[in-house]
Design an enzyme around this catalytic site. Structure first.
Site, short mmCIF file in Angstrom:
data_model
loop_
_atom_site.label_atom_id
_atom_site.label_comp_id
_atom_site.label_asym_id
_atom_site.label_seq_id
_atom_site.Cartn_x
_atom_site.Cartn_y
_atom_site.Cartn_z
N PRO A 277 45.47 48.64 27.71
CA PRO A 277 45.11 47.30 27.27
C PRO A 277 45.52 46.24 28.29
CG PRO A 277 47.12 48.00 26.18
CD PRO A 277 46.66 49.16 27.02
N GLY A 278 44.64 45.32 28.56
CA GLY A 278 44.95 44.20 29.46
C GLY A 278 44.83 42.89 28.72
N ARG A 279 43.58 42.51 28.48
CA ARG A 279 43.29 41.21 27.88
C ARG A 279 43.98 41.00 26.53
NH1 ARG A 279 38.24 38.70 28.96
NH2 ARG A 279 37.48 40.77 29.51
N CYS B 169 33.02 22.41 45.78
CA CYS B 169 31.67 22.07 46.23
C CYS B 169 30.70 23.21 45.92
CB CYS B 169 31.69 21.74 47.71
SG CYS B 169 32.80 20.37 48.01
N GLU B 170 30.51 23.49 44.68
CA GLU B 170 29.58 24.51 44.18
C GLU B 170 29.07 24.02 42.84
OE1 GLU B 170 28.95 27.74 45.35
OE2 GLU B 170 30.47 27.87 46.93
N GLY C 243 39.87 47.45 26.97
CA GLY C 243 38.60 46.89 26.50
C GLY C 243 38.62 46.13 25.20
N TYR D 248 31.08 34.66 34.33
CA TYR D 248 30.55 35.33 33.13
C TYR D 248 30.01 34.36 32.10
CZ TYR D 248 34.26 38.36 35.03
OH TYR D 248 35.10 39.06 35.84
N ARG E 214 36.33 32.52 35.33
CA ARG E 214 35.61 33.21 34.25
C ARG E 214 34.36 32.46 33.77
NH1 ARG E 214 37.13 34.51 29.85
NH2 ARG E 214 36.24 36.60 29.93
N1 LLP Z 1 41.20 50.14 32.30
C1 LLP Z 1 40.23 50.05 33.22
C2 LLP Z 1 39.83 51.26 33.94
C3 LLP Z 1 39.61 48.82 33.49
O1 LLP Z 1 38.64 48.76 34.40
C4 LLP Z 1 40.01 47.66 32.78
C5 LLP Z 1 39.40 46.36 33.04
C6 LLP Z 1 41.05 47.79 31.83
C7 LLP Z 1 41.60 49.04 31.61
C8 LLP Z 1 41.55 46.62 31.04
O2 LLP Z 1 40.57 46.13 30.22
P1 LLP Z 1 40.89 45.01 29.12
O3 LLP Z 1 41.79 45.65 28.08
O4 LLP Z 1 41.57 43.89 29.79
O5 LLP Z 1 39.57 44.67 28.59
N2 LLP Z 1 37.36 39.90 34.82
C9 LLP Z 1 36.72 40.22 33.56
C10 LLP Z 1 37.24 41.50 32.98
C11 LLP Z 1 37.18 42.68 33.92
C12 LLP Z 1 37.75 43.93 33.34
C13 LLP Z 1 37.94 44.95 34.39
N3 LLP Z 1 38.50 46.19 33.93
C14 LLP Z 1 36.88 39.05 32.61
O6 LLP Z 1 37.50 38.06 32.99
O7 LLP Z 1 36.37 39.08 31.50
#
Ligand code: LLP
Length: 424
Positions: A275-277, A345-346, A239, A317, A313
């Protein structure tokens, strides 16, 4: 911090001119920087030094095998939400013992696969899932290490489409039911409850809601210990937000880690983070080529060869991505304000409204910045467009790490039934 910058008048990824990649691979295409991925993984590891923390990179953000292999090389584990992500992580060299399995809809087959692989932890999101997991594990003669993902009823403060920790969200078990569910877990033959898990949303720049949620979770974990459960782990989810534009100042990993250390201090918990993003987001760009400029009475459309199917995105969003020309703008270069759109086409196939850019001509190439997370993974073949390719840069070399499929490959899973091709 990232490794995309102008050198000699051209936008580079590390030591590679992005124009060279665009010419070799064609546009649209994603380009990732190894050095940026590595740096982000190291910054997070450094921030958590001194805490017993498993950094389980959230594969959903960018699951390309080369990206995963890069992060595996930095010792990252993985947070997965499907058999596909689990197999990708394993194939990229991430040990099962560093993998956690999240998600509200795990199937029995996925549970069995993960149990056979011997993953670190299941993050269980409902009573039904808990019972099924126990059955599947017992049938295989195994015990599933679990954390219940609890819904702390805390608003993350970000975009509602990526908020997950309020009581109306589908994620986690309701706060008031958690303790009863741990009591049930203790009675189930295939389950061993080892932790508590929470994830309140994504692109969170302010640590306050996270702290509120984590404090609730630690208090719950201590109550559970008091009830005889052997709770050793706190999984804080992902997050952490990133800067998408100038002026964005999300909390840095160091502050995030310090906050977690404070909240968990003195209780001997192992920490898991997902962590992802924050790892992948600023490590990637999407390259596009300008096709046409189209004048409408009240605006100018800039039509690109990249569309919402390649980067969804903004459409999903209202997300902002900086757009940089690959040729560095010269001092005093004319500016123009555009609605930047794709060929789909959207009407939602729009990357930006009223965006002022250095004047663009057909054939000019542009980069959408901060597109490394939730970019290629969310792409589709809508309008029968081939899936967008991906390129990994490492210093002065690059490699196509997912190639653009041919038309034949794009349709090879389909068939026309014989009854349509033979006369009655
Ligand atoms: N853990 C869980 C259980 C999650 O659902 C997520 C993201 C993460 C970790 C990783 O979160 P991050 O560190 O990346 O914030 N598609 C959207 C974001 C969707 C996030 C879904 N879950 C966007 O492009 O902003």
């Amino acid at each position: 911090m990232h490794h995309f910058s102008y050198t000699g008048g051209r936008l580079h990824c590390e030591g590679v001119d992005l124009e060279a990649i665009a010419s070799a691979v064609g546009t649209p295409c994603y380009v990732y920087s190894s050095a940026t991925l590595v740096r982000h993984a190291q910054v997070i590891a450094e921030a958590f030094r001194g805490q017993r923390a498993l950094i389980a990179y959230s594969v959903k953000a960018n699951g390309n095998l080369a990206v995963l292999a890069t992060l595996a090389g930095q010792g990252c584990g993985a947070d997965v939400v499907s058999a596909g992500e689990l197999l990708r992580a394993r194939k990229a060299g991430i040990p099962a013992s560093r993998i956690v399995f999240s998600g509200v809809g795990k199937t029995a087959a996925e549970m069995a696969l993960a149990l056979e692989q011997g993953i670190h932890q299941f993050n269980v999101e409902s009573a039904g899932e808990l019972r099924l997991l126990s059955d599947v594990a017992a049938r295989l003669g195994r015990t599933a290490p679990i954390a219940l993902r609890v819904n702390p009823d805390v608003a993350a403060g970000g975009h509602p489409n990526i908020s997950t920790g309020k009581s109306g969200d589908k994620f986690g078990v309701p706060w008031g039911e958690a303790e009863a569910l741990y009591a049930e877990a203790a009675r189930l033959p295939g389950i061993r409850a080892v932790g508590v898990d929470v994830h309140i949303g994504s692109q969170i720049g302010d640590l306050a809601p996270m702290r509120t949620a984590f404090e609730k979770v630690v208090a719950l974990a201590l109550r559970l210990r008091g009830q005889g459960h052997d709770i050793r782990r706190i999984d804080v989810g992902g997050g952490l937000g990133i800067a998408y534009k100038e002026g964005d100042a999300p909390a840095p990993p160091s502050a995030y880690a310090a906050m977690i250390s404070e909240v968990t201090a003195g209780h001997g918990f192992d920490v898991i983070l997902e962590p992802g993003r924050v790892i992948a987001g600023n490590a990637g760009v999407l390259l596009a080529t300008a096709l046409y400029e189209k004048e409408a009475p009240d605006r100018t459309f800039l039509i690109l060869d990249a569309g919402m199917n390649d980067l969804i995105r903004p459409a999903l969003y209202g997300a902002h991505h900086d757009i940089l020309p690959l040729a560095e703008p010269k001092a005093g270069q004319a500016q123009k304000t555009y609605d930047v759109v794709g060929p789909i086409c959207e009407s939602t196939d729009k990357f930006a409204s009223g965006r002022t850019l250095p004047e663009v001509s057909a054939g000019d190439r542009l980069a959408f910045m901060s597109a490394g997370a939730y970019g290629a993974v969310l792409s589709s073949g809508y309008n029968a467009r081939p899936l967008v390719p991906e390129v990994l840069v490492d210093r002065d070399r690059f490699e196509i790490v997912r190639r653009r499929p041919s038309f034949e490959e794009s349709i090879e899973l389909e068939k026309v039934p014989e009854w349509l091709t033979t006369a009655a």
